[in-house]
Design a protein around this motif. Structure first.
Motif, PDB file in Angstrom:
ATOM      1  N   UNK A  92       0.839  -1.203   0.000  1.00 26.81           N
ATOM      2  CA  UNK A  92       0.000   0.000   0.000  1.00 26.81           C
ATOM      3  C   UNK A  92       0.871   1.248   0.000  1.00 26.81           C
ATOM      4  N   UNK A  93       0.551   2.193  -0.865  1.00 21.58           N
ATOM      5  CA  UNK A  93       1.235   3.486  -0.876  1.00 21.58           C
ATOM      6  C   UNK A  93       0.565   4.393   0.139  1.00 21.58           C
ATOM      7  N   UNK A  94       1.364   4.936   1.059  1.00 26.76           N
ATOM      8  CA  UNK A  94       0.857   5.801   2.116  1.00 26.76           C
ATOM      9  C   UNK A  94       1.367   7.228   1.872  1.00 26.76           C
ATOM     10  N   UNK A  95       0.483   8.197   1.654  1.00 27.72           N
ATOM     11  CA  UNK A  95       0.961   9.585   1.518  1.00 27.72           C
ATOM     12  C   UNK A  95       1.628  10.044   2.816  1.00 27.72           C
ATOM     13  N   UNK A  96       2.817  10.569   2.698  1.00 30.74           N
ATOM     14  CA  UNK A  96       3.530  11.050   3.885  1.00 30.74           C
ATOM     15  C   UNK A  96       2.940  12.376   4.337  1.00 30.74           C
ATOM     16  N   UNK A  97       2.651  12.469   5.630  1.00 32.74           N
ATOM     17  CA  UNK A  97       2.059  13.690   6.181  1.00 32.74           C
ATOM     18  C   UNK A  97       2.796  14.082   7.455  1.00 32.74           C
ATOM     19  N   UNK A  98       4.042  14.517   7.329  1.00 32.08           N
ATOM     20  CA  UNK A  98       4.817  14.859   8.532  1.00 32.08           C
ATOM     21  C   UNK A  98       4.270  16.054   9.294  1.00 32.08           C
ATOM     22  N   UNK A  99       3.370  16.810   8.704  1.00 27.51           N
ATOM     23  CA  UNK A  99       2.799  17.952   9.421  1.00 27.51           C
ATOM     24  C   UNK A  99       2.034  17.521  10.668  1.00 27.51           C
ATOM     25  N   UNK A 100       1.627  16.272  10.737  1.00 20.90           N
ATOM     26  CA  UNK A 100       0.885  15.824  11.921  1.00 20.90           C
ATOM     27  C   UNK A 100       1.751  15.896  13.177  1.00 20.90           C
TER      28      UNK A 100
END
Length: 280
Positions: free
Chosen positions: A170-178
């Motif tokens: 599964x491709x997971x969009x990276x969301x480091x802003x969390x």
């Protein structure tokens, strides 16, 4: 030619291993062995105030009792501080770090005074106080005040653009802003979990990171650092956490039995390992 699978187990020697550690170590070990790959051991001992030599020895004893072997001498993070310093310097050169002079008390007070603060996986996000300092203010305080180094996540994402990482297939969009502007170098250490883990996974050639789902959210930050530092991105496999019959996570602070105590009580490791594998 197919890539050789390389996994790792990376405990911190701040206490004895327990069943949760055994569950995770077996998962990483078995993933490599099933693919004919290699299993490595890393001792994450950057926190020198809490790490103990006796706990390092205990890790070796406990893993041997479980029947696990590793394919290279263990890597000790405490011996790799210059490498983390080099990565930090590279990030500074990119303009994606800023010094933070805030104490925990000051951050807590500012969050409380705001009446509302965005929350991430670890609680309220850093409010960005030191990000707003002028260059002159930063220069003046750097020479006299203790400071950590924070990642300016928005500036970093402006350089990298959108990122993904893969959880299995599964491709997971990276969301480091969390996580907000995370600390990459603590005042007392010169590095952090996020920075050292990212650097070491690349240095050890880790192709598959097998670890607990409690570290799933950390992967968003690690993916961003990989892109900034031009490091490869492994596949990730976050397994469920081992829990007690009442559903509580098995952890040291929750009274999980140590492997050493189980060994002393005469628990059969072959039976224990078979039971842990059956729970995956």
């Amino acid at each position: 030619m197919a890539q050789i699978v390389i996994s790792r187990f990376a405990p911190s020697p701040t206490g004895r291993l327990h069943l949760g550690h055994a569950f995770s170590a077996l998962a990483a070990h078995d993933a490599a062995r099933a693919a004919g790959g290699r299993f490595l051991l890393r001792i994450e001992d950057i926190d020198t105030t809490r790490s103990r030599p006796e706990h390092v020895a205990g890790i070796f004893d406990d893993l041997a009792w479980l029947g696990l072997t590793w394919d290279e001498p263990p890597l000790f993070q405490s011996q790799r501080m210059p490498l983390y310093g080099k990565a930090l310097s590279d990030l500074k050169a990119l303009g994606v770090l800023y010094p933070c002079f805030c104490t925990r008390a000051e951050i807590a007070a500012e969050v409380a005074a705001s009446g509302f603060a965005p929350h991430g996986p670890d609680g309220p996000l850093y409010p960005g106080t030191c990000r707003a300092l002028t260059p002159d203010d930063r220069a003046a305080r750097l020479s006299r005040d203790a400071h950590s180094w924070r990642l300016d996540v928005d500036a970093a994402l402006a350089l990298t653009g959108p990122l993904v990482w893969h959880e299995g297939d599964r491709a997971i969009p990276a969301d480091p802003r969390i996580h907000g502007d995370v600390v990459l170098a603590r005042k007392d250490l010169g590095t952090s979990y996020h920075l050292s883990v990212t650097v070491d996974d690349a240095a050890q050639g880790i192709t598959d990171v097998v670890r607990g789902v409690d570290l799933f959210d950390a992967t968003h930050v690690h993916r961003l650092l990989q892109a900034l530092l031009n490091l490869p991105t492994p596949l990730y496999h976050h397994h469920p956490l081992l829990t007690a019959p009442d559903g509580a996570r098995l952890a040291k602070r929750h009274g999980a039995p140590s492997l050493a105590s189980m060994r002393a009580e005469g628990v059969d490791p072959v039976t224990l390992v078979a039971d842990l594998r059956a729970r995956r």
